[in-house]
Motif scaffolding. Structure first.
Motif, PDB file in Angstrom:
ATOM      1  N   ALA A  82       0.279  75.695  16.643  1.00  0.00           N
ATOM      2  CA  ALA A  82       0.723  76.441  17.822  1.00  0.00           C
ATOM      3  C   ALA A  82      -0.439  77.211  18.430  1.00  0.00           C
ATOM      4  CB  ALA A  82       1.866  77.386  17.458  1.00  0.00           C
ATOM      5  N   GLY A  83      -1.262  77.811  17.570  1.00  0.00           N
ATOM      6  CA  GLY A  83      -2.420  78.538  18.065  1.00  0.00           C
ATOM      7  C   GLY A  83      -3.425  77.634  18.755  1.00  0.00           C
ATOM      8  N   ARG A  84      -3.609  76.432  18.208  1.00  0.00           N
ATOM      9  CA  ARG A  84      -4.521  75.469  18.833  1.00  0.00           C
ATOM     10  C   ARG A  84      -4.021  75.088  20.228  1.00  0.00           C
ATOM     11  NH1 ARG A  84      -4.568  72.059  15.056  1.00  0.00           N
ATOM     12  NH2 ARG A  84      -6.590  72.517  14.106  1.00  0.00           N
ATOM     13  N   ASP A  85      -2.713  74.919  20.372  1.00  0.00           N
ATOM     14  CA  ASP A  85      -2.143  74.564  21.678  1.00  0.00           C
ATOM     15  C   ASP A  85      -2.345  75.690  22.688  1.00  0.00           C
ATOM     16  OD1 ASP A  85      -1.337  72.126  20.732  1.00  0.00           O
ATOM     17  OD2 ASP A  85       0.749  72.715  20.396  1.00  0.00           O
ATOM     18  N   VAL A  86      -2.164  76.942  22.252  1.00  0.00           N
ATOM     19  CA  VAL A  86      -2.376  78.090  23.139  1.00  0.00           C
ATOM     20  C   VAL A  86      -3.828  78.117  23.608  1.00  0.00           C
ATOM     21  CG1 VAL A  86      -2.440  80.614  23.272  1.00  0.00           C
ATOM     22  CG2 VAL A  86      -0.517  79.475  22.152  1.00  0.00           C
ATOM     23  N   MET A  87      -4.751  77.898  22.684  1.00  0.00           N
ATOM     24  CA  MET A  87      -6.166  77.948  23.034  1.00  0.00           C
ATOM     25  C   MET A  87      -6.533  76.830  23.997  1.00  0.00           C
ATOM     26  SD  MET A  87      -9.328  78.444  20.421  1.00  0.00           S
ATOM     27  CE  MET A  87     -11.000  78.715  21.020  1.00  0.00           C
ATOM     28  N   ARG A  88      -5.991  75.630  23.783  1.00  0.00           N
ATOM     29  CA  ARG A  88      -6.269  74.523  24.692  1.00  0.00           C
ATOM     30  C   ARG A  88      -5.818  74.851  26.112  1.00  0.00           C
ATOM     31  NH1 ARG A  88      -3.853  69.972  20.606  1.00  0.00           N
ATOM     32  NH2 ARG A  88      -5.771  69.464  19.472  1.00  0.00           N
ATOM     33  N   ARG A  89      -4.616  75.415  26.234  1.00  0.00           N
ATOM     34  CA  ARG A  89      -4.091  75.739  27.559  1.00  0.00           C
ATOM     35  C   ARG A  89      -4.933  76.816  28.230  1.00  0.00           C
ATOM     36  NH1 ARG A  89       0.882  75.187  24.771  1.00  0.00           N
ATOM     37  NH2 ARG A  89       1.101  77.445  24.590  1.00  0.00           N
ATOM     38  N   ALA A  90      -5.348  77.816  27.452  1.00  0.00           N
ATOM     39  CA  ALA A  90      -6.158  78.888  28.028  1.00  0.00           C
ATOM     40  C   ALA A  90      -7.507  78.364  28.504  1.00  0.00           C
ATOM     41  CB  ALA A  90      -6.349  80.008  27.006  1.00  0.00           C
ATOM     42  N   CYS A  91      -8.058  77.417  27.776  1.00  0.00           N
ATOM     43  CA  CYS A  91      -9.387  76.902  28.127  1.00  0.00           C
ATOM     44  C   CYS A  91      -9.398  76.153  29.453  1.00  0.00           C
ATOM     45  CB  CYS A  91      -9.915  76.001  27.013  1.00  0.00           C
ATOM     46  SG  CYS A  91     -10.486  76.906  25.551  1.00  0.00           S
ATOM     47  N   VAL A  92      -8.262  75.617  29.878  1.00  0.00           N
ATOM     48  CA  VAL A  92      -8.209  74.898  31.149  1.00  0.00           C
ATOM     49  C   VAL A  92      -7.485  75.701  32.229  1.00  0.00           C
ATOM     50  CG1 VAL A  92      -8.332  72.663  30.015  1.00  0.00           C
ATOM     51  CG2 VAL A  92      -6.096  73.646  30.503  1.00  0.00           C
TER      52      VAL A  92
END
Length: 274
Positions: A82-92
Motif C-alpha cells: 500500500a505504501g509503495r502504491d502511495v509513493m508511485r502516485r505521489a511521484c507522478v
C-alpha cells in the motif's frame, strides 16, 4: 509523554478534522492543541500513527498543530505494498516534483497559504513548519512565507534521483537564502548517517546554500529503531525517519533527544516567554 509504540491504525479522534481552502484548493487538515501554530507535514506513506504521535508531542509542548493530509490513508499503518502504491502516485502527481530538474513542488504554494491561515488563527510571533521525508524540504520552501520563522527539515528525500540536489527552483533557492539571512533564521535539520534517501551530500547542498544558518544534525544509524513498520523495513530499507518510524521511545535515547531538541527549537522561536 506517551511511551508506547503505535502498531495499529490511529483514529485521529483527538484531532479536529477541517477542510481548509487556499485560493480555491481544498485539503483536509487535522488540528489539535492551543498556542502558537506548527504545520507538521506527513512523511510517506501518509499520516501514520507515528506521525500522529509526533503531532501529539508537539501539541503537548504547547502548540497548535496543523497536520495536512497530502497523500495516503489518514491514520493508517500502511503495508509495504500500500505504501509503495502511495509513493508511485505521489511521484507522478502534478503537486510534487519528485525528480531532479523539476524545481519547487507546486503543493508548497498551498502550504504557504496554510501557514498564513494558521498564523492568523493562533497567537505568537510566527509559526513553525516541520517536513518529513518526502515533505522534508517543504518546510524550507514554506519559509518564503514571512509567517514561517521556525523551519525544521527532517531527512528530506527529494529529488529521489539526485542525492546532492535540493527540491528547489534556482529562483526560490536564491529567495530563500536571502530571506533566511535577512531575518536571521535558523533551519534545523536531521538525518541518520548512512541514509541512502537523504545523504550527506544533500546536507552539504543545504550548507552551501544557507551557510551557518543551516543546523544539520546527524545521528548514527545504529540509533534507529530496529523494528520499524513494514513500509520502512521493506521499502525504505535503511535508518531514515529520526522522530517517527525509527524513533526509539526511551528516555535518553538519541532519537528522543532529537525530538526534544525540535520541541525546544520551536519553543525558543515561537513562545520565547513560555
Amino acid at each position: 509523554m506517551t511511551t508506547t509504540t503505535p502498531r495499529r491504525g490511529d483514529p485521529l479522534d483527538d484531532f479536529t478534522r477541517r477542510t481548509i481552502d487556499v485560493d480555491g484548493t481544498h485539503k483536509t487538515v487535522y488540528v489539535t492543541g492551543t498556542g502558537p501554530a506548527v504545520v507538521l507535514m506527513p512523511e510517506m506513506p501518509g499520516i501514520s500513527p507515528d506521525v500522529a504521535r509526533l503531532a501529539r508531542w508537539i501539541r503537548d509542548a504547547g502548540f497548535t498543530v496543523y497536520l495536512p493530509s497530502l497523500f495516503g490513508t489518514d491514520g493508517a499503518r500502511a503495508t509495504t505494498e500500500a505504501g509503495r502504491d502511495v509513493m508511485r502516485r505521489a511521484c507522478v502527481s502534478a503537486e510534487f516534483r519528485a525528480f531532479a530538474g523539476g524545481g519547487t513542488s507546486p503543493v508548497t504554494g498551498w502550504l504557504r497559504g496554510l501557514a498564513r491561515t494558521a498564523h492568523a488563527e493562533c497567537w505568537g510571533p510566527g509559526i513553525g513548519a516541520i517536513g518529513l521525508c518526502f515533505t522534508g524540504n517543504f518546510a524550507l520552501t514554506m519559509a518564503l512565507e514571512p509567517a514561517v520563522i521556525a523551519p525544521v527539515v527532517n531527512h528530506p528525500s527529494l529529488p529521489l534521483d539526485d542525492p546532492a540536489a535540493l527540491e528547489l527552483s534556482a529562483q526560490d533557492a536564491a529567495a530563500l537564502a536571502d530571506r533566511i539571512h535577512r531575518d536571521n533564521l535558523t533551519v534545523l535539520a536531521y538525518r541518520f548517517q548512512g541514509d541512502t534517501w537523504c545523504t550527506g551530500r544533500r546536507f552539504a547542498a543545504y550548507r552551501a546554500l544557507l551557510g551557518d544558518a543551516f543546523d544539520g544534525r546527524e545521528l548514527p544509524a545504529t540509533a534507529a529503531n530496529p523494528d520499524p513498520p513494514p513500509f520502512f523495513r521493506d521499502l525504505v530499507g535503511c535508518a531514515h525517519s529520526v522522530v517517527t518510524a525509527h524513533l526509539v521511545d526511551r528516555s535518553g535515547h538519541p532519537t528522543v533527544r532529537a525530538r526534544d531538541e525540535i520541541l525546544d527549537f520551536l519553543t525558543a522561536r515561537l513562545a520565547p516567554d513560555a
